[in-house]
Design a protein around this motif. Structure first.
Motif, PDB file in Angstrom:
ATOM      1  N   ALA A  58       1.941  -1.533   6.042  1.00  0.00           N
ATOM      2  CA  ALA A  58       0.879  -0.557   5.760  1.00  0.00           C
ATOM      3  C   ALA A  58       0.882   0.455   6.895  1.00  0.00           C
ATOM      4  O   ALA A  58       0.444   0.160   8.009  1.00  0.00           O
ATOM      5  CB  ALA A  58      -0.470  -1.251   5.649  1.00  0.00           C
ATOM      6  N   LEU A  59       1.393   1.650   6.627  1.00  0.00           N
ATOM      7  CA  LEU A  59       1.429   2.683   7.660  1.00  0.00           C
ATOM      8  C   LEU A  59       0.044   3.255   7.911  1.00  0.00           C
ATOM      9  O   LEU A  59      -0.321   3.548   9.050  1.00  0.00           O
ATOM     10  CB  LEU A  59       2.394   3.801   7.266  1.00  0.00           C
ATOM     11  N   THR A  60      -0.733   3.427   6.837  1.00  0.00           N
ATOM     12  CA  THR A  60      -2.134   3.825   6.941  1.00  0.00           C
ATOM     13  C   THR A  60      -2.913   3.045   5.898  1.00  0.00           C
ATOM     14  O   THR A  60      -2.346   2.560   4.909  1.00  0.00           O
ATOM     15  CB  THR A  60      -2.352   5.339   6.683  1.00  0.00           C
ATOM     16  N   GLY A  61      -4.199   2.921   6.103  1.00  0.00           N
ATOM     17  CA  GLY A  61      -5.037   2.207   5.144  1.00  0.00           C
ATOM     18  C   GLY A  61      -4.771   0.712   5.142  1.00  0.00           C
ATOM     19  O   GLY A  61      -4.241   0.151   6.107  1.00  0.00           O
ATOM     20  N   THR A  62      -5.125   0.078   4.029  1.00  0.00           N
ATOM     21  CA  THR A  62      -5.029  -1.371   3.901  1.00  0.00           C
ATOM     22  C   THR A  62      -4.335  -1.728   2.600  1.00  0.00           C
ATOM     23  O   THR A  62      -4.596  -1.119   1.566  1.00  0.00           O
ATOM     24  CB  THR A  62      -6.439  -1.999   3.912  1.00  0.00           C
ATOM     25  N   VAL A  63      -3.460  -2.716   2.683  1.00  0.00           N
ATOM     26  CA  VAL A  63      -2.790  -3.251   1.503  1.00  0.00           C
ATOM     27  C   VAL A  63      -3.087  -4.746   1.451  1.00  0.00           C
ATOM     28  O   VAL A  63      -2.824  -5.469   2.414  1.00  0.00           O
ATOM     29  CB  VAL A  63      -1.266  -3.021   1.537  1.00  0.00           C
ATOM     30  N   HIS A  64      -3.668  -5.190   0.342  1.00  0.00           N
ATOM     31  CA  HIS A  64      -3.911  -6.613   0.111  1.00  0.00           C
ATOM     32  C   HIS A  64      -2.771  -7.127  -0.757  1.00  0.00           C
ATOM     33  O   HIS A  64      -2.477  -6.552  -1.808  1.00  0.00           O
ATOM     34  CB  HIS A  64      -5.248  -6.833  -0.597  1.00  0.00           C
ATOM     35  N   VAL A  65      -2.137  -8.214  -0.309  1.00  0.00           N
ATOM     36  CA  VAL A  65      -0.981  -8.757  -1.021  1.00  0.00           C
ATOM     37  C   VAL A  65      -1.258 -10.196  -1.411  1.00  0.00           C
ATOM     38  O   VAL A  65      -1.638 -11.021  -0.564  1.00  0.00           O
ATOM     39  CB  VAL A  65       0.292  -8.718  -0.143  1.00  0.00           C
ATOM     40  N   LYS A  66      -1.073 -10.487  -2.684  1.00  0.00           N
ATOM     41  CA  LYS A  66      -1.081 -11.862  -3.184  1.00  0.00           C
ATOM     42  C   LYS A  66       0.383 -12.218  -3.418  1.00  0.00           C
ATOM     43  O   LYS A  66       1.077 -11.550  -4.188  1.00  0.00           O
ATOM     44  CB  LYS A  66      -1.878 -11.958  -4.477  1.00  0.00           C
ATOM     45  N   ALA A  67       0.863 -13.241  -2.714  1.00  0.00           N
ATOM     46  CA  ALA A  67       2.264 -13.642  -2.781  1.00  0.00           C
ATOM     47  C   ALA A  67       2.348 -15.065  -3.323  1.00  0.00           C
ATOM     48  O   ALA A  67       1.746 -15.983  -2.776  1.00  0.00           O
ATOM     49  CB  ALA A  67       2.895 -13.564  -1.398  1.00  0.00           C
ATOM     50  N   ASP A  68       3.110 -15.242  -4.386  1.00  0.00           N
ATOM     51  CA  ASP A  68       3.209 -16.520  -5.094  1.00  0.00           C
ATOM     52  C   ASP A  68       4.672 -16.934  -5.158  1.00  0.00           C
ATOM     53  O   ASP A  68       5.491 -16.253  -5.777  1.00  0.00           O
ATOM     54  CB  ASP A  68       2.630 -16.334  -6.501  1.00  0.00           C
ATOM     55  N   THR A  69       5.017 -18.045  -4.520  1.00  0.00           N
ATOM     56  CA  THR A  69       6.393 -18.548  -4.558  1.00  0.00           C
ATOM     57  C   THR A  69       6.614 -19.516  -5.710  1.00  0.00           C
ATOM     58  O   THR A  69       7.705 -20.032  -5.882  1.00  0.00           O
ATOM     59  CB  THR A  69       6.761 -19.269  -3.250  1.00  0.00           C
TER      60      THR A  69
ATOM     61  N   ASN B  43       5.201 -22.362  -5.819  1.00  0.00           N
ATOM     62  CA  ASN B  43       4.675 -23.600  -5.245  1.00  0.00           C
ATOM     63  C   ASN B  43       3.447 -23.355  -4.383  1.00  0.00           C
ATOM     64  O   ASN B  43       2.661 -24.259  -4.140  1.00  0.00           O
ATOM     65  CB  ASN B  43       5.739 -24.282  -4.372  1.00  0.00           C
ATOM     66  N   GLN B  44       3.325 -22.128  -3.900  1.00  0.00           N
ATOM     67  CA  GLN B  44       2.249 -21.792  -2.970  1.00  0.00           C
ATOM     68  C   GLN B  44       1.830 -20.345  -3.178  1.00  0.00           C
ATOM     69  O   GLN B  44       2.676 -19.467  -3.331  1.00  0.00           O
ATOM     70  CB  GLN B  44       2.748 -21.997  -1.533  1.00  0.00           C
ATOM     71  N   VAL B  45       0.515 -20.105  -3.171  1.00  0.00           N
ATOM     72  CA  VAL B  45      -0.025 -18.748  -3.251  1.00  0.00           C
ATOM     73  C   VAL B  45      -0.673 -18.443  -1.900  1.00  0.00           C
ATOM     74  O   VAL B  45      -1.493 -19.215  -1.410  1.00  0.00           O
ATOM     75  CB  VAL B  45      -1.061 -18.603  -4.392  1.00  0.00           C
ATOM     76  N   GLN B  46      -0.287 -17.307  -1.309  1.00  0.00           N
ATOM     77  CA  GLN B  46      -0.853 -16.868  -0.040  1.00  0.00           C
ATOM     78  C   GLN B  46      -1.392 -15.454  -0.223  1.00  0.00           C
ATOM     79  O   GLN B  46      -0.876 -14.690  -1.032  1.00  0.00           O
ATOM     80  CB  GLN B  46       0.216 -16.844   1.056  1.00  0.00           C
ATOM     81  N   GLU B  47      -2.419 -15.118   0.551  1.00  0.00           N
ATOM     82  CA  GLU B  47      -2.964 -13.767   0.528  1.00  0.00           C
ATOM     83  C   GLU B  47      -2.884 -13.190   1.931  1.00  0.00           C
ATOM     84  O   GLU B  47      -3.141 -13.878   2.916  1.00  0.00           O
ATOM     85  CB  GLU B  47      -4.391 -13.783  -0.005  1.00  0.00           C
ATOM     86  N   PHE B  48      -2.495 -11.925   1.988  1.00  0.00           N
ATOM     87  CA  PHE B  48      -2.320 -11.226   3.251  1.00  0.00           C
ATOM     88  C   PHE B  48      -3.057  -9.895   3.181  1.00  0.00           C
ATOM     89  O   PHE B  48      -3.123  -9.269   2.123  1.00  0.00           O
ATOM     90  CB  PHE B  48      -0.835 -10.943   3.513  1.00  0.00           C
ATOM     91  N   GLU B  49      -3.573  -9.455   4.335  1.00  0.00           N
ATOM     92  CA  GLU B  49      -4.164  -8.125   4.452  1.00  0.00           C
ATOM     93  C   GLU B  49      -3.370  -7.375   5.502  1.00  0.00           C
ATOM     94  O   GLU B  49      -3.335  -7.786   6.664  1.00  0.00           O
ATOM     95  CB  GLU B  49      -5.631  -8.206   4.849  1.00  0.00           C
ATOM     96  N   LEU B  50      -2.727  -6.309   5.081  1.00  0.00           N
ATOM     97  CA  LEU B  50      -1.945  -5.486   5.991  1.00  0.00           C
ATOM     98  C   LEU B  50      -2.732  -4.228   6.314  1.00  0.00           C
ATOM     99  O   LEU B  50      -3.092  -3.475   5.415  1.00  0.00           O
ATOM    100  CB  LEU B  50      -0.611  -5.100   5.345  1.00  0.00           C
ATOM    101  N   SER B  51      -3.026  -4.010   7.598  1.00  0.00           N
ATOM    102  CA  SER B  51      -3.774  -2.818   7.993  1.00  0.00           C
ATOM    103  C   SER B  51      -3.365  -2.333   9.379  1.00  0.00           C
ATOM    104  O   SER B  51      -4.038  -1.499   9.963  1.00  0.00           O
ATOM    105  CB  SER B  51      -5.284  -3.101   7.959  1.00  0.00           C
ATOM    106  N   ASP B  52      -2.261  -2.830   9.882  1.00  0.00           N
ATOM    107  CA  ASP B  52      -1.783  -2.476  11.211  1.00  0.00           C
ATOM    108  C   ASP B  52      -0.304  -2.122  11.086  1.00  0.00           C
ATOM    109  O   ASP B  52       0.509  -2.971  10.699  1.00  0.00           O
ATOM    110  CB  ASP B  52      -1.978  -3.662  12.154  1.00  0.00           C
ATOM    111  N   SER B  53       0.055  -0.896  11.401  1.00  0.00           N
ATOM    112  CA  SER B  53       1.442  -0.468  11.233  1.00  0.00           C
ATOM    113  C   SER B  53       2.408  -1.154  12.186  1.00  0.00           C
ATOM    114  O   SER B  53       3.614  -0.961  12.084  1.00  0.00           O
ATOM    115  CB  SER B  53       1.543   1.054  11.395  1.00  0.00           C
ATOM    116  N   GLN B  54       1.911  -1.989  13.064  1.00  0.00           N
ATOM    117  CA  GLN B  54       2.773  -2.721  13.981  1.00  0.00           C
ATOM    118  C   GLN B  54       3.230  -4.055  13.388  1.00  0.00           C
ATOM    119  O   GLN B  54       4.042  -4.750  13.965  1.00  0.00           O
ATOM    120  CB  GLN B  54       2.065  -2.970  15.322  1.00  0.00           C
TER     121      GLN B  54
END
Length: 137
Positions: free
Chosen positions: A63-74, A76-87
Motif C-alpha cells: 500500500a503506497l498510500t491509503g489502506t488495503v485490507h486483504v483476506k488471504a485464504d490458502t 487450509n487457513q484464512v488470514q486478514e492483513f491491513e496494509l497501510s505502511d509503504s515500508q
C-alpha cells in the motif's frame, strides 16, 4: 504443503527532514525475481477486488498510500492483513485466494513473479477450495 502469506519489511533510507526512499534493492528480501509490476488506484471503498487465486504467480502487495485490507485464504487457513505502511508488503504465494478492500485514497503496488496470463487465474472459489483440499491430501 502450500506456502502461507506473510509480511515483509523493506529498507527505508532518509529522515523526516528530507523524506524517505524505500527500496527492494536487496533482492534477497523478496521470495522471487520480479517479472511484472502494476498498481491499483481509484478503487471505490465499497468494491471488493481480487476474488481469485493464481496457479503459479507469486505476488508482493504494497500500500503506497491509503489502506488495503486483504483476506488471504490458502484453503487450509484464512488470514486478514491491513496494509497501510509503504515500508511493508504482503507476500501472497501461488494458490492463495485473495479478496481486497481499498480506502478511497489507496494506491497499491504489486510485484509479481510472472507475466500476466489469464490461464494462470482461478476465478471460481468452489473450484479453488476443491483444488486446495486435494492438494492437502
Amino acid at each position: 504443503m502450500p506456502a502461507n502469506p506473510y509480511l515483509l519489511t523493506f529498507e527505508r533510507i532518509g529522515s523526516p527532514a528530507v523524506g524517505y526512499i524505500t527500496t527492494t534493492q536487496y533482492a534477497e528480501q523478496l521470495p522471487f525475481k520480479i517479472r511484472r509490476v502494476f498498481w491499483t488506484h481509484g478503487t471505490p471503498p465499497e468494491v471488493v477486488r481480487g476474488h481469485h487465486a493464481n496457479k503459479a504467480t507469486e505476488e508482493v502487495l504494497i500500500a503506497l498510500t491509503g489502506t488495503v485490507h486483504v483476506k488471504a485464504d490458502t484453503g487450509n487457513q484464512v488470514q486478514e492483513f491491513e496494509l497501510s505502511d509503504s515500508q511493508s508488503g504482503l507476500y501472497i504465494p501461488a494458490k492463495c485466494w485473495t479478496e481486497l478492500r481499498f480506502s478511497g485514497d489507496a494506491v497499491a503496488l504489486c510485484l509479481t513473479s510472472t507475466d500476466y496470463s489469464e490461464e494462470d487465474y482461478i476465478r471460481d472459489y468452489a473450484y479453488f477450495k476443491k483444488l486446495a483440499t486435494h492438494a492437502a491430501l
